[in-house]
Design a protein around this motif. Structure first.
Motif, mmCIF file in Angstrom:
data_model
loop_
_atom_site.group_PDB
_atom_site.id
_atom_site.type_symbol
_atom_site.label_atom_id
_atom_site.label_comp_id
_atom_site.label_asym_id
_atom_site.label_seq_id
_atom_site.Cartn_x
_atom_site.Cartn_y
_atom_site.Cartn_z
ATOM 1 N N PRO A 1 0.622 -1.576 0.044
ATOM 2 C CA PRO A 1 0.568 -0.128 -0.191
ATOM 3 C C PRO A 1 1.006 0.974 -0.042
ATOM 4 O O PRO A 1 2.000 1.566 1.081
ATOM 5 C CB PRO A 1 -0.881 -0.643 1.525
ATOM 6 C CG PRO A 1 -0.945 -1.855 1.376
ATOM 7 C CD PRO A 1 0.601 -1.804 1.074
ATOM 8 N N GLY A 2 0.304 2.302 -0.926
ATOM 9 C CA GLY A 2 1.545 3.460 -0.705
ATOM 10 C C GLY A 2 2.353 3.780 -1.820
ATOM 11 O O GLY A 2 3.119 4.168 -2.181
ATOM 12 N N ASP A 3 2.937 2.203 -2.978
ATOM 13 C CA ASP A 3 3.944 1.760 -3.265
ATOM 14 C C ASP A 3 3.524 2.298 -4.510
ATOM 15 O O ASP A 3 2.075 1.756 -4.839
ATOM 16 C CB ASP A 3 4.714 0.879 -3.362
ATOM 17 C CG ASP A 3 4.964 0.399 -1.958
ATOM 18 O OD1 ASP A 3 5.734 1.542 -1.510
ATOM 19 O OD2 ASP A 3 5.334 -0.581 -1.658
ATOM 20 N N MET A 4 4.506 2.715 -5.402
ATOM 21 C CA MET A 4 4.151 2.756 -6.998
ATOM 22 C C MET A 4 5.383 2.117 -7.660
ATOM 23 O O MET A 4 6.459 2.253 -7.522
ATOM 24 C CB MET A 4 3.370 3.992 -7.472
ATOM 25 C CG MET A 4 4.921 5.622 -6.936
ATOM 26 S SD MET A 4 3.982 6.553 -8.081
ATOM 27 C CE MET A 4 3.841 7.707 -5.990
ATOM 28 N N TYR A 5 4.997 1.792 -8.857
ATOM 29 C CA TYR A 5 6.117 1.912 -10.112
ATOM 30 C C TYR A 5 6.660 1.846 -11.331
ATOM 31 O O TYR A 5 4.870 1.479 -11.521
ATOM 32 C CB TYR A 5 6.769 0.021 -10.026
ATOM 33 C CG TYR A 5 7.933 -0.748 -10.447
ATOM 34 C CD1 TYR A 5 9.013 -0.240 -10.383
ATOM 35 C CD2 TYR A 5 7.425 -1.382 -11.989
ATOM 36 C CE1 TYR A 5 10.225 -0.486 -10.784
ATOM 37 C CE2 TYR A 5 8.744 -2.038 -12.057
ATOM 38 C CZ TYR A 5 9.712 -1.518 -11.933
ATOM 39 O OH TYR A 5 10.531 -1.802 -12.994
ATOM 40 N N VAL A 6 6.807 1.748 -12.121
ATOM 41 C CA VAL A 6 6.875 2.266 -13.803
ATOM 42 C C VAL A 6 6.869 1.466 -14.714
ATOM 43 O O VAL A 6 8.458 1.429 -14.298
ATOM 44 C CB VAL A 6 7.181 3.435 -14.213
ATOM 45 C CG1 VAL A 6 7.694 3.407 -15.593
ATOM 46 C CG2 VAL A 6 6.225 4.407 -13.541
ATOM 47 N N VAL A 7 6.484 -0.033 -14.761
ATOM 48 C CA VAL A 7 7.156 -0.874 -15.896
ATOM 49 C C VAL A 7 8.116 0.079 -17.039
ATOM 50 O O VAL A 7 6.789 0.638 -18.313
ATOM 51 C CB VAL A 7 6.304 -2.040 -16.258
ATOM 52 C CG1 VAL A 7 6.414 -2.611 -17.189
ATOM 53 C CG2 VAL A 7 5.697 -2.335 -14.920
ATOM 54 N N PRO A 8 8.863 -0.158 -17.294
ATOM 55 C CA PRO A 8 9.965 0.846 -18.945
ATOM 56 C C PRO A 8 8.335 0.086 -20.793
ATOM 57 O O PRO A 8 7.708 -1.174 -20.613
ATOM 58 C CB PRO A 8 10.949 0.240 -18.742
ATOM 59 C CG PRO A 8 11.191 0.249 -17.316
ATOM 60 C CD PRO A 8 10.256 -0.710 -16.771
ATOM 61 N N ARG A 9 8.418 0.479 -20.912
ATOM 62 C CA ARG A 9 8.054 0.643 -22.304
ATOM 63 C C ARG A 9 9.002 -0.975 -22.448
ATOM 64 O O ARG A 9 10.022 -1.021 -22.865
ATOM 65 C CB ARG A 9 8.368 1.781 -23.052
ATOM 66 C CG ARG A 9 7.656 1.869 -24.926
ATOM 67 C CD ARG A 9 8.562 2.641 -25.693
ATOM 68 N NE ARG A 9 7.969 4.009 -25.307
ATOM 69 C CZ ARG A 9 7.471 4.364 -25.444
ATOM 70 N NH1 ARG A 9 6.894 4.499 -26.554
ATOM 71 N NH2 ARG A 9 6.399 5.970 -25.154
ATOM 72 N N ASP A 10 7.954 -2.033 -23.187
ATOM 73 C CA ASP A 10 8.707 -2.591 -23.955
ATOM 74 C C ASP A 10 9.078 -3.700 -23.819
ATOM 75 O O ASP A 10 9.303 -4.384 -24.227
ATOM 76 C CB ASP A 10 9.233 -2.010 -24.985
ATOM 77 C CG ASP A 10 8.414 -2.564 -26.649
ATOM 78 O OD1 ASP A 10 7.713 -3.547 -26.615
ATOM 79 O OD2 ASP A 10 9.451 -2.651 -27.994
ATOM 80 N N LEU A 11 8.697 -3.965 -21.923
ATOM 81 C CA LEU A 11 9.563 -4.791 -21.564
ATOM 82 C C LEU A 11 8.578 -5.947 -20.834
ATOM 83 O O LEU A 11 7.339 -5.408 -19.572
ATOM 84 C CB LEU A 11 9.704 -4.171 -19.550
ATOM 85 C CG LEU A 11 10.776 -4.805 -18.448
ATOM 86 C CD1 LEU A 11 11.607 -5.650 -19.431
ATOM 87 C CD2 LEU A 11 10.516 -4.215 -17.444
ATOM 88 N N ASP A 12 8.581 -7.109 -21.104
ATOM 89 C CA ASP A 12 7.531 -7.844 -20.911
ATOM 90 C C ASP A 12 7.360 -8.455 -19.142
ATOM 91 O O ASP A 12 8.898 -8.433 -18.355
ATOM 92 C CB ASP A 12 8.256 -9.372 -21.098
ATOM 93 C CG ASP A 12 8.237 -9.444 -23.451
ATOM 94 O OD1 ASP A 12 7.133 -8.744 -23.407
ATOM 95 O OD2 ASP A 12 8.620 -10.471 -23.273
ATOM 96 N N HIS A 13 6.630 -7.955 -18.152
ATOM 97 C CA HIS A 13 5.959 -8.590 -17.581
ATOM 98 C C HIS A 13 5.152 -9.452 -17.251
ATOM 99 O O HIS A 13 3.708 -9.012 -18.013
ATOM 100 C CB HIS A 13 5.656 -6.858 -16.866
ATOM 101 C CG HIS A 13 4.511 -6.030 -17.166
ATOM 102 N ND1 HIS A 13 5.354 -5.443 -18.386
ATOM 103 C CD2 HIS A 13 4.122 -6.094 -16.853
ATOM 104 C CE1 HIS A 13 3.405 -5.316 -18.833
ATOM 105 N NE2 HIS A 13 2.998 -4.706 -17.607
ATOM 106 N N CYS A 14 4.275 -9.188 -15.819
ATOM 107 C CA CYS A 14 3.375 -10.785 -15.352
ATOM 108 C C CYS A 14 3.261 -10.372 -14.003
ATOM 109 O O CYS A 14 4.011 -10.036 -13.200
ATOM 110 C CB CYS A 14 3.957 -11.940 -15.244
ATOM 111 S SG CYS A 14 2.692 -12.806 -15.545
ATOM 112 N N PRO A 15 2.102 -8.869 -13.785
ATOM 113 C CA PRO A 15 1.335 -8.889 -12.572
ATOM 114 C C PRO A 15 1.270 -10.357 -11.621
ATOM 115 O O PRO A 15 0.037 -10.765 -12.228
ATOM 116 C CB PRO A 15 0.567 -7.258 -12.300
ATOM 117 C CG PRO A 15 0.821 -7.118 -13.751
ATOM 118 C CD PRO A 15 1.554 -8.482 -14.616
#
Length: 123
Positions: A76-90
């Motif tokens: 809670p209260g944390d944030m993160y930017v996933v960079p453009r074009d980076l494969d990710h899975c929440p």
């Protein structure tokens, strides 16, 4: 749809989100959309060539798996930017409430079509 000079209550909007992995658009500003979502379980691996994707955790915990990188753990209260074009899975082991900001019109699963691909819906 929220317009400039309109108050948006995040808790009220999140109460209107049904189901998991189906973000609802709250507002648009400067070509970016802010969406509210409830997440639980594992999403699909995908990327967004259109631009970066910002996650802000309101409640719960979210892990963002990143291709070729260490997992990112958010509370809670944390944030993160996933960079453009980076494969990710929440991934959220328990229900997690988040705000997501990305370019207007971006599909939640990027270029991957799956049963988790959501239609855009404004609340």
């Amino acid at each position: 749809m929220a317009r400039p000079d309109t108050v948006v209550n995040i808790a009220e909007k999140l109460s209107r989100v049904d189901g998991h992995w189906a973000p609802k658009t709250l507002l648009e500003a400067n070509g970016l959309e802010l969406k509210a979502a409830k997440l639980k379980g594992e999403f699909v691996w995908h990327n967004h060539p259109e631009g970066d994707e910002l996650f802000i955790v309101i409640t719960g915990e979210l892990v963002i798996q990143l291709a070729g990188r260490e997992d990112v753990r958010l509370g809670p209260g944390d944030m993160y930017v996933v960079p453009r074009d980076l494969d990710h899975c929440p991934v959220a082991d328990e229900e997690c409430h988040v705000l997501i900001m990305d370019a207007a019109g971006v599909v939640n699963t990027g270029g991957v079509t799956s049963e988790m691909t959501a239609e855009q819906e404004w609340i």
